[in-house]
Design a protein around this motif. Structure first.
Motif, mmCIF file in Angstrom:
data_model
loop_
_atom_site.group_PDB
_atom_site.id
_atom_site.type_symbol
_atom_site.label_atom_id
_atom_site.label_comp_id
_atom_site.label_asym_id
_atom_site.label_seq_id
_atom_site.Cartn_x
_atom_site.Cartn_y
_atom_site.Cartn_z
ATOM 1 N N ALA A 154 0.855 -1.188 0.000
ATOM 2 C CA ALA A 154 0.000 0.000 0.000
ATOM 3 C C ALA A 154 0.890 1.237 0.000
ATOM 4 O O ALA A 154 1.986 1.219 0.562
ATOM 5 N N PHE A 155 0.409 2.307 -0.646
ATOM 6 C CA PHE A 155 1.234 3.522 -0.678
ATOM 7 C C PHE A 155 0.377 4.774 -0.643
ATOM 8 O O PHE A 155 -0.763 4.800 -1.087
ATOM 9 N N SER A 156 0.967 5.816 -0.088
ATOM 10 C CA SER A 156 0.407 7.175 -0.125
ATOM 11 C C SER A 156 1.606 8.110 -0.051
ATOM 12 O O SER A 156 2.395 8.128 -0.986
ATOM 13 N N GLY A 157 1.796 8.855 1.053
ATOM 14 C CA GLY A 157 2.988 9.682 1.177
ATOM 15 C C GLY A 157 2.780 10.893 2.051
ATOM 16 O O GLY A 157 1.665 11.393 2.197
ATOM 17 N N ASP A 158 3.899 11.370 2.659
ATOM 18 C CA ASP A 158 3.893 12.617 3.423
ATOM 19 C C ASP A 158 5.258 13.263 3.300
ATOM 20 O O ASP A 158 6.126 12.787 2.574
ATOM 21 N N ASN A 159 5.465 14.343 4.019
ATOM 22 C CA ASN A 159 6.730 15.071 3.932
ATOM 23 C C ASN A 159 7.712 14.666 5.027
ATOM 24 O O ASN A 159 8.728 15.318 5.218
ATOM 25 N N ASP A 160 7.405 13.607 5.747
ATOM 26 C CA ASP A 160 8.266 13.152 6.836
ATOM 27 C C ASP A 160 9.218 12.080 6.318
ATOM 28 O O ASP A 160 8.795 10.978 5.967
ATOM 29 N N ALA A 161 10.496 12.401 6.283
ATOM 30 C CA ALA A 161 11.497 11.465 5.759
ATOM 31 C C ALA A 161 11.669 10.246 6.649
ATOM 32 O O ALA A 161 12.228 9.225 6.218
ATOM 33 N N LEU A 162 11.189 10.320 7.884
ATOM 34 C CA LEU A 162 11.364 9.215 8.818
ATOM 35 C C LEU A 162 10.244 8.190 8.734
ATOM 36 O O LEU A 162 10.331 7.122 9.348
ATOM 37 N N THR A 163 9.182 8.501 8.005
ATOM 38 C CA THR A 163 8.074 7.544 7.868
ATOM 39 C C THR A 163 8.008 7.043 6.429
ATOM 40 O O THR A 163 8.147 7.832 5.480
ATOM 41 N N PRO A 164 7.812 5.738 6.222
ATOM 42 C CA PRO A 164 7.770 5.201 4.856
ATOM 43 C C PRO A 164 6.492 5.621 4.139
ATOM 44 O O PRO A 164 5.422 5.692 4.741
ATOM 45 N N ASP A 165 6.609 5.906 2.825
ATOM 46 C CA ASP A 165 5.436 6.257 2.022
ATOM 47 C C ASP A 165 4.784 5.021 1.413
ATOM 48 O O ASP A 165 3.662 5.091 0.913
ATOM 49 N N ALA A 166 5.494 3.911 1.427
ATOM 50 C CA ALA A 166 4.935 2.634 0.971
ATOM 51 C C ALA A 166 5.321 1.573 1.988
ATOM 52 O O ALA A 166 6.393 1.643 2.595
ATOM 53 N N TYR A 167 4.448 0.617 2.199
ATOM 54 C CA TYR A 167 4.747 -0.432 3.174
ATOM 55 C C TYR A 167 4.197 -1.767 2.675
ATOM 56 O O TYR A 167 3.209 -1.816 1.942
ATOM 57 N N THR A 168 4.884 -2.826 3.062
ATOM 58 C CA THR A 168 4.453 -4.173 2.681
ATOM 59 C C THR A 168 3.376 -4.630 3.653
ATOM 60 O O THR A 168 3.668 -4.949 4.807
ATOM 61 N N GLU A 169 2.148 -4.647 3.182
ATOM 62 C CA GLU A 169 1.042 -5.102 4.026
ATOM 63 C C GLU A 169 1.058 -6.618 4.149
ATOM 64 O O GLU A 169 0.852 -7.177 5.229
ATOM 65 N N VAL A 170 1.313 -7.316 3.012
ATOM 66 C CA VAL A 170 1.375 -8.782 3.009
ATOM 67 C C VAL A 170 2.555 -9.212 2.147
ATOM 68 O O VAL A 170 2.577 -8.918 0.941
ATOM 69 N N PRO A 171 3.558 -9.873 2.708
ATOM 70 C CA PRO A 171 4.638 -10.430 1.876
ATOM 71 C C PRO A 171 4.090 -11.511 0.951
ATOM 72 O O PRO A 171 2.989 -12.038 1.175
ATOM 73 N N LEU A 172 4.835 -11.869 -0.059
ATOM 74 C CA LEU A 172 4.395 -12.897 -1.009
ATOM 75 C C LEU A 172 4.078 -14.197 -0.278
ATOM 76 O O LEU A 172 4.883 -14.711 0.494
ATOM 77 N N THR A 173 2.889 -14.721 -0.549
ATOM 78 C CA THR A 173 2.421 -15.908 0.151
ATOM 79 C C THR A 173 1.423 -16.675 -0.700
ATOM 80 O O THR A 173 0.812 -16.112 -1.612
ATOM 81 N N THR A 174 1.266 -17.957 -0.404
ATOM 82 C CA THR A 174 0.209 -18.749 -1.027
ATOM 83 C C THR A 174 -1.000 -18.868 -0.099
ATOM 84 O O THR A 174 -1.982 -19.527 -0.442
ATOM 85 N N ASP A 175 -0.932 -18.234 1.064
ATOM 86 C CA ASP A 175 -2.045 -18.214 2.004
ATOM 87 C C ASP A 175 -2.933 -17.016 1.663
ATOM 88 O O ASP A 175 -2.724 -15.905 2.167
ATOM 89 N N TYR A 176 -3.912 -17.224 0.811
ATOM 90 C CA TYR A 176 -4.747 -16.115 0.347
ATOM 91 C C TYR A 176 -5.639 -15.567 1.467
ATOM 92 O O TYR A 176 -6.150 -14.447 1.366
ATOM 93 N N GLY A 177 -5.818 -16.343 2.529
ATOM 94 C CA GLY A 177 -6.540 -15.828 3.686
ATOM 95 C C GLY A 177 -5.806 -14.650 4.304
ATOM 96 O O GLY A 177 -6.427 -13.660 4.718
ATOM 97 N N LYS A 178 -4.462 -14.736 4.372
ATOM 98 C CA LYS A 178 -3.650 -13.623 4.879
ATOM 99 C C LYS A 178 -3.780 -12.401 3.978
ATOM 100 O O LYS A 178 -3.818 -11.260 4.454
ATOM 101 N N VAL A 179 -3.856 -12.648 2.674
ATOM 102 C CA VAL A 179 -4.003 -11.535 1.727
ATOM 103 C C VAL A 179 -5.338 -10.830 1.968
ATOM 104 O O VAL A 179 -5.407 -9.597 2.014
ATOM 105 N N GLY A 180 -6.401 -11.617 2.132
ATOM 106 C CA GLY A 180 -7.705 -11.027 2.397
ATOM 107 C C GLY A 180 -7.716 -10.210 3.666
ATOM 108 O O GLY A 180 -8.295 -9.116 3.718
ATOM 109 N N LYS A 181 -7.074 -10.716 4.719
ATOM 110 C CA LYS A 181 -6.996 -9.983 5.984
ATOM 111 C C LYS A 181 -6.207 -8.685 5.806
ATOM 112 O O LYS A 181 -6.564 -7.641 6.360
ATOM 113 N N GLY A 182 -5.123 -8.756 5.023
ATOM 114 C CA GLY A 182 -4.334 -7.551 4.757
ATOM 115 C C GLY A 182 -5.148 -6.475 4.048
ATOM 116 O O GLY A 182 -5.034 -5.287 4.359
#
Length: 457
Positions: A154-182
């Motif tokens: 997921a991504f958005s953004g701000d002007n704070d260099a200390l906070t990430p503008d994109a983050y990994t909500e769900v790493p690559l997985t075959t557990d699609y239930g985790k993807v749905g929860k993410g």
């Protein structure tokens, strides 16, 4: 937040793109083998020689149809979801199915201003973000965890260099239930901030490569795909510098292409389509597909047609009866399923596929169908696919009934119109006859009166 379109932005951005690409030339994604694709065509269920039964007289057929480039047999897909402020806007559709379509509160009372002011959405579950997530779920339902890993950024953004503008909500997985929860978690947090496409593409690429900073494990031989959804323009990492942001986003895509990453982009809504050069170029330089989505409500339907299999045509039929499958679903990763009418006794099931380069192939299996025989053994995923096929059949029957009713209603209307015209003509004729009789009667009456009033001879 949506950025307003700048005058001549497309033209200037094109120049910037050309400069960026000249400095960092694009190479086609490398294939593991320099040869034409091979066609993989398999029927997984039922198995050859099986004895099956079904009260409805149908067999559930599932398999795989895929054009293989070298050793590509698996897929790693990262969905990149825009969660910037602008995705809080209404999508124009009843995404949550509650019977009410969300809209900007007070928009209809403010005329033109209502389309410009950041008015709150009356139903956040009908927002653009909700439409994005619904589209991802549609495609997720088509994928096969046996061959396809899925991740979410997921991504958005701000002007704070200390906070990430994109983050990994769900790493690559075959557990699609985790993807749905993410996806649920992304929606719960809701839209916020600006639009940093550079950070989004960079992080998704890192996850696909499984590099040291990634949460995802590396997998050799997988076809790497980014599904990039956005409703706006790149407004970061440099604030008030759209051209530089555009250049950096495209350069990030160029680097992804050199690492065998394909980017399919989806520009959602008017703002994203007003100056779409960045998402167009991101797809082009990675040999991906750019898809304009004028109405966010169309995302679900669009994702139903997404494909990574490079298959141009697919059919399943009962060769014994020469009858094609009643319902057929071809999924994005090349897996397919169908409902095929059977006759009692031996049946030959044939699958035919043709890839986009014209390579074609057929596969056949023989099964014996007995109405009272044991039903096919299906995995949970196969059951879900079969249910989807049955739902499609029900919808098709309902559609046909509606069409039949409409045709019947139209025929009734035509018959009624004919009857009306017939009655109208008969009424006209009757009126004409009566009018003549009245005229004749009046004429005779006048003649009689004239005779009575005439002087005697």
């Amino acid at each position: 937040m949506r950025a307003s379109a700048l005058p001549l932005f497309a033209c200037l951005a094109a120049v910037v793109c050309a400069q960026a690409l000249a400095a960092d030339p694009v190479t086609k994604p490398k294939l593991t083998a320099e040869k034409p694709p091979e066609l993989l065509l398999e029927i997984d269920s039922p198995t050859n020689g099986a004895v099956i039964g079904d009260p409805m007289g149908s067999a559930f057929v599932s398999g795989k149809a895929l054009a293989l480039f070298g050793e590509y047999q698996t897929f790693d897909i990262v969905f990149v979801v825009d969660t910037s402020d602008s995705t809080a806007a209404p999508s124009g559709a009843d995404i949550d199915g509650d019977g009410v379509i969300g809209e900007r509160r007070g928009e209809k009372f403010l005329s033109i201003l209502g389309r410009v002011l950041p008015l709150p959405n009356s139903d956040k579950e009908d927002s653009i973000l909700a439409a994005e997530i619904a589209g991802v779920r549609v495609l997720l339902d088509q994928l096969d965890p046996r061959t396809t890993r899925v991740g979410v950024v997921a991504f958005s953004g701000d002007n704070d260099a200390l906070t990430p503008d994109a983050y990994t909500e769900v790493p690559l997985t075959t557990d699609y239930g985790k993807v749905g929860k993410g996806l649920d978690d992304i929606f719960r947090r809701g839209p916020k901030g600006l639009t940093n496409m550079v950070s989004a593409v960079n992080l998704a690429t890192i996850e696909l490569l499984g590099s040291q900073s990634a949460y995802s494990a590396k997998r050799e031989g997988a076809k790497r795909v980014i599904m990039f959804l956005t409703d706006g323009q790149p407004t970061l990492p440099l604030e008030n510098s759209q051209l530089q942001n555009a250049k950096m986003a495209i350069q990030q895509a160029v680097r992804a292409a050199k690492l065998d990453v394909r980017i399919d982009t989806f520009a959602i809504g008017e703002d994203a389509l007003s100056e779409p050069v960045v998402v167009v170029e991101m797809a082009r330089v990675t040999s991906g597909v750019f898809t304009p989505v004028k109405n966010p409500k169309d995302l679900r339907a669009i994702f139903e047609d997404v494909s990574f299999s490079d298959i141009d045509e697919l059919t399943v039929r009962n060769k014994t009866t020469d009858v094609a499958a009643e319902e057929l679903i071809s999924n994005a990763d090349g897996s397919f399923s169908a409902l095929l009418a059977m006759k009692v006794g031996e049946n030959v099931i044939e699958a035919y596929a043709r890839s986009t380069d014209g390579t074609a192939g057929r596969r056949e299996i023989k099964v014996k169908f007995l109405a009272g025989a044991e039903a096919q053994t299906l995995t949970p995923r196969m059951v879900a696919q079969r249910n989807r096929l049955l739902e499609n059949r029900l919808l098709e029957l309902q559609r046909r009934r509606v069409e039949i009713k409409a045709d019947a209603d139209e025929e009734v209307r035509r018959d009624l119109q004919v009857e009306i015209e017939k009655e109208r003509e008969e009424a006209k004729q009757a009126a004409e006859k009566m009018r003549k009789e009245i005229e004749l009667s009046v004429e005779r009456q006048e003649q009689a009166e004239q005779r009575r009033s005439a002087p005697a001879p």
